[in-house]
Design a protein around this motif. Structure first.
Motif, short mmCIF file in Angstrom:
data_model
loop_
_atom_site.label_atom_id
_atom_site.label_comp_id
_atom_site.label_asym_id
_atom_site.label_seq_id
_atom_site.Cartn_x
_atom_site.Cartn_y
_atom_site.Cartn_z
N CYS A 69 0.73 -0.94 0.61
CA CYS A 69 -0.35 -0.25 0.43
C CYS A 69 1.51 1.30 -0.24
N ILE A 70 0.50 2.49 -0.39
CA ILE A 70 0.91 3.81 -0.18
C ILE A 70 0.34 4.79 0.64
N LEU A 71 0.26 5.19 1.61
CA LEU A 71 0.11 5.71 2.63
C LEU A 71 0.40 7.41 2.52
N VAL A 72 -0.63 8.57 1.52
CA VAL A 72 -0.39 9.43 1.33
C VAL A 72 -1.18 9.90 2.48
N SER A 73 0.16 10.81 3.15
CA SER A 73 -0.15 12.08 4.83
C SER A 73 -0.41 13.46 4.18
N VAL A 74 -1.39 14.23 4.81
CA VAL A 74 -0.73 15.37 4.99
C VAL A 74 -1.32 15.73 6.52
N LYS A 75 -0.01 16.38 6.10
CA LYS A 75 0.16 17.02 8.03
C LYS A 75 -0.02 18.56 7.71
N ASN A 76 -0.78 19.58 8.99
CA ASN A 76 -1.13 20.75 8.96
C ASN A 76 -0.89 21.45 9.96
N SER A 77 -0.24 22.26 10.18
CA SER A 77 0.44 23.05 11.28
C SER A 77 -1.23 23.50 12.05
N GLY A 78 -0.81 23.83 13.61
CA GLY A 78 -1.76 24.08 13.98
C GLY A 78 -2.78 23.33 14.69
N ASN A 79 -2.73 22.10 15.18
CA ASN A 79 -3.60 21.41 15.44
C ASN A 79 -4.71 21.83 16.33
N THR A 80 -5.98 21.90 16.79
CA THR A 80 -6.52 22.90 17.25
C THR A 80 -7.56 22.24 18.04
N LEU A 81 -7.74 20.59 17.52
CA LEU A 81 -8.80 19.83 17.99
C LEU A 81 -8.31 19.32 19.01
N ALA A 82 -9.42 18.43 19.52
CA ALA A 82 -9.02 18.06 21.28
C ALA A 82 -8.93 16.79 20.91
N GLU A 83 -8.14 15.37 21.17
CA GLU A 83 -8.00 14.24 21.52
C GLU A 83 -8.54 13.58 21.21
N THR A 84 -9.87 13.91 22.36
CA THR A 84 -11.00 13.35 22.66
C THR A 84 -12.27 13.65 21.23
N GLU A 85 -11.71 14.38 20.45
CA GLU A 85 -12.96 14.69 19.65
C GLU A 85 -12.09 14.05 18.15
N MET A 86 -11.44 13.07 18.10
CA MET A 86 -10.78 12.74 17.11
C MET A 86 -11.37 11.07 16.57
N PRO A 87 -12.18 10.80 17.33
CA PRO A 87 -12.97 9.04 16.58
C PRO A 87 -14.59 9.58 16.19
N HIS A 88 -14.48 11.27 16.37
CA HIS A 88 -15.05 11.33 15.47
C HIS A 88 -15.25 12.41 13.73
N ILE A 89 -13.73 12.26 13.79
CA ILE A 89 -13.81 13.26 12.61
C ILE A 89 -15.02 13.50 11.05
N PHE A 90 -14.62 11.79 10.84
CA PHE A 90 -15.34 10.72 10.20
C PHE A 90 -16.11 10.59 10.31
N ASP A 91 -17.12 11.13 10.24
CA ASP A 91 -18.30 10.90 11.18
C ASP A 91 -19.41 11.77 10.40
N SER A 92 -20.81 11.84 9.76
CA SER A 92 -20.94 12.64 9.10
C SER A 92 -22.25 14.17 9.05
N PHE A 93 -22.33 14.82 9.18
CA PHE A 93 -22.76 16.01 9.43
C PHE A 93 -21.71 17.07 11.46
N TRP A 94 -21.25 16.12 11.38
CA TRP A 94 -20.17 16.43 12.82
C TRP A 94 -19.12 17.56 12.43
#
Length: 411
Positions: free
Chosen positions: A339-364
């Motif tokens: 597999c090829i893993l294509v990663s996009v990294k941006n500086s300045g994360n402002t999202l809490a660790e507890t919110e990470m499980p939901h970022i791929f949910d619809s309308f979230w």
């Protein structure tokens, strides 16, 4: 079109003015010798003859004088079919044959007019070609995007064999068809959901009426027998269970797939996606002073849909632009287990660790959304597309940076 026509008319007028001015100056003989330059040569030659007494001179350096004759008493001295000038030098008559500079000038003038005429015809031909083959056909369908924006999706785009806009028209027609199909799907989905909700709402009325009836009976003390009270309580519980089942159906219908994400799987080169993405975002991020880098990678064939793969990367980068600090965005690559893993990294994360499980949910929308406009579907769509291409996508916080990685299968 009117602006182009005005430019065309102005250009033609300029060519006419330049040509007329050149011709007038040439015809008027606007030169420092009053249009008789041959006399300068004759005067110079006469002075040399007077000084040396020799009329057999080399005339190769003369531009106008073509011959020198000495008067010998013959009448032919005065009867030649050419321009000549007679002057007396040391008591001897000399005839100087010459070419009038106006004759030379007319030849130059004719040649110059021919060259200018050819250039003018070329310019006019180019203008006419651009107008007839490019601007005029384009003006006929320039309002198409505006009509699509108004929802005018019924009228198809007329086919054209125009070599310049054929692909554009084909793309607009595909866009119109996709929007029309999406509109029809949305209408059908809305109709199905309304039908389902009406049906469930009607079904809920029956157990709800029974519960209300039992409740009034209990309030009126109609059931004094304890066994009867237990039976009625069980019936109420049963009816409540039916209502709960209907509510589950409503919730399930609301969470069903509402987006039609068609994927045409095949094979494509990784470089095709990266080059296109880099070209677009390289210029876009440069304008906002955001550092954008693409790491080294080995080109290879990947499995999936190239258009959908581009869409996935675009959605990820748009999220990085929207929720990062604007300092840097980078793309890097890792190869592992086919597999090829294509990663996009941006500086300045402002999202809490507890919110990470939901970022791929619809309308979230995360707590870092703030005033940023969004519907919470970007990463959800990315996940659905990657799943349909037998890939995967995940996100992590790495040292204060947000990293979203898309996993593609190699071929």
């Amino acid at each position: 079109m009117k602006v182009f026509d005005r430019i065309f008319i102005i250009t033609v007028l300029i060519i006419i003015i330049i040509t007329a001015t050149f011709n007038i100056r040439m015809v008027s003989g606007n030169n420092p010798y009053g249009g008789r330059q041959y006399r300068v040569e004759i005067k110079r030659l006469a002075f040399e003859i007077e000084k040396s007494g020799n009329h057999n001179m080399d005339l190769s350096s003369c531009q106008y004088v073509t011959g020198i004759q000495v008067y010998n008493g013959s009448s032919q001295f005065y009867s030649v079919n050419s321009d000549y000038y007679i002057c007396e030098i040391n008591n001897v008559l000399y005839r100087f044959d010459y070419i009038n500079e106006n004759t030379c000038g007319m030849g130059i003038l004719v040649k110059a007019d021919i060259i200018i005429g050819i250039m003018a015809l070329v310019v006019i031909a180019v203008f006419v070609f651009i107008r007839q083959k490019i601007l005029l056909p384009f003006s006929q369908f320039a309002d198409m995007p505006y009509e699509l924006s108004k929802g005018n999706l019924v009228i198809p785009v007329r086919e054209s064999k125009n070599r310049y806009f054929g692909r554009f028209l084909w793309g607009v027609e595909l866009l119109r068809e996709n929007i029309e199909q999406q509109k029809q799907r949305e209408l059908k989905l809305q109709k199905d959901k309304n039908t389902l909700l009406l049906s469930i709402s009607h079904d809920i009325k029956t157990p709800l009426s029974a519960i209300k009836l039992y409740s009034r009976a209990f309030a009126a003390n109609l059931y004094n027998d304890s066994s009867r009270q237990v039976e009625i309580a069980e019936n109420i519980n049963k009816k409540a269970g039916e209502i709960e089942k209907f509510i589950s159906q409503i919730a399930r219908a609301s969470s069903e797939e509402y987006l039609s994400l068609d994927v045409n799987t095949g094979e494509f080169f990784l470089s095709d996606v990266i080059n296109k993405t880099g070209l677009y975002y390289g210029e876009k991020l440069k304008l906002v002073n955001t550092s954008f880098t693409i790491g080294k990678y080995t080109d290879c064939l990947l499995y999936g849909d190239i258009s959908r793969s581009e869409e996935v990367l675009q959605n990820i980068i748009e999220n990085a632009i929207k929720y990062g600090d604007g300092k840097s965005i980078s793309i890097y690559f890792v190869e592992e287990e086919g597999c090829i893993l294509v990663s996009v990294k941006n500086s300045g994360n402002t999202l809490a660790e507890t919110e990470m499980p939901h970022i791929f949910d619809s309308f979230w929308l995360g707590s870092n959304a703030g005033s940023n406009k969004g519907n919470g579907l970007g990463l959800y769509i990315c996940r659905q597309l990657m799943y349909k291409m037998d890939g995967d996508i995940f996100a992590e916080i790495n040292g204060g940076d947000m990293v979203v990685t898309a996993v593609f299968h190699k071929i």
